[in-house]
Scaffold this motif. Structure first.
Motif, mmCIF file in Angstrom:
data_model
loop_
_atom_site.group_PDB
_atom_site.id
_atom_site.type_symbol
_atom_site.label_atom_id
_atom_site.label_comp_id
_atom_site.label_asym_id
_atom_site.label_seq_id
_atom_site.Cartn_x
_atom_site.Cartn_y
_atom_site.Cartn_z
ATOM 1 N N VAL A 110 -17.545 -36.836 42.378
ATOM 2 C CA VAL A 110 -17.811 -35.799 41.381
ATOM 3 C C VAL A 110 -16.559 -34.949 41.193
ATOM 4 N N TRP A 132 -21.462 -26.101 45.323
ATOM 5 C CA TRP A 132 -21.622 -27.247 44.428
ATOM 6 C C TRP A 132 -22.129 -28.467 45.188
ATOM 7 N N ARG A 133 -21.615 -28.701 46.384
ATOM 8 C CA ARG A 133 -22.071 -29.860 47.162
ATOM 9 C C ARG A 133 -23.564 -29.770 47.459
ATOM 10 N N LYS A 135 -25.781 -28.136 45.720
ATOM 11 C CA LYS A 135 -26.483 -28.320 44.450
ATOM 12 C C LYS A 135 -26.550 -29.802 44.074
ATOM 13 N N ILE A 136 -25.441 -30.504 44.249
ATOM 14 C CA ILE A 136 -25.391 -31.932 43.921
ATOM 15 C C ILE A 136 -26.301 -32.732 44.851
ATOM 16 N N GLU A 137 -26.255 -32.414 46.135
ATOM 17 C CA GLU A 137 -27.116 -33.122 47.090
ATOM 18 C C GLU A 137 -28.592 -32.893 46.777
ATOM 19 N N TYR A 146 -29.384 -34.932 43.440
ATOM 20 C CA TYR A 146 -28.583 -36.157 43.395
ATOM 21 C C TYR A 146 -28.963 -37.070 42.229
ATOM 22 N N PHE A 206 -27.695 -35.784 38.824
ATOM 23 C CA PHE A 206 -26.251 -35.936 38.648
ATOM 24 C C PHE A 206 -25.855 -37.400 38.523
ATOM 25 N N SER A 207 -26.434 -38.257 39.352
ATOM 26 C CA SER A 207 -26.012 -39.654 39.389
ATOM 27 C C SER A 207 -26.435 -40.443 38.155
ATOM 28 N N VAL A 235 -18.682 -37.677 36.829
ATOM 29 C CA VAL A 235 -19.372 -38.339 37.937
ATOM 30 C C VAL A 235 -19.002 -39.816 37.861
#
Length: 74
Positions: free
Chosen positions: A2, A30-31, A33-35, A38, A41-42, A53
């Protein structure tokens, strides 16, 4: 992979050191939030098409990240 520089509108960057960031606390946020999101985002078509991404298997992510950091400063 990302691109946090892109997601943070340039607030997070590593312009002078490709292995460091200017705001580790923001990166941590941010990590998390992304986790937590997931799948969102993915599978986000806009983030995927802009290469914000980049899908990457765990066996190749290190080499891909090194290449990306070289190609895309900041």
């Amino acid at each position: 992979i990302v691109d946090l520089t892109e997601l943070s509108d340039g607030k997070i960057h590593s312009r002078f050191d490709p292995n460091a960031v200017n705001d580790p606390d923001a990166v941590k946020g941010w990590r998390k939030k992304i986790e937590a999101n997931y799948n969102d985002f993915s599978k986000n078509a806009t983030l995927l098409s802009s290469r914000t991404v980049i899908p990457c298997g765990s066996s190749v992510w290190r080499a891909a990240l090194k290449t990306l950091r070289t190609e895309k400063k900041g």
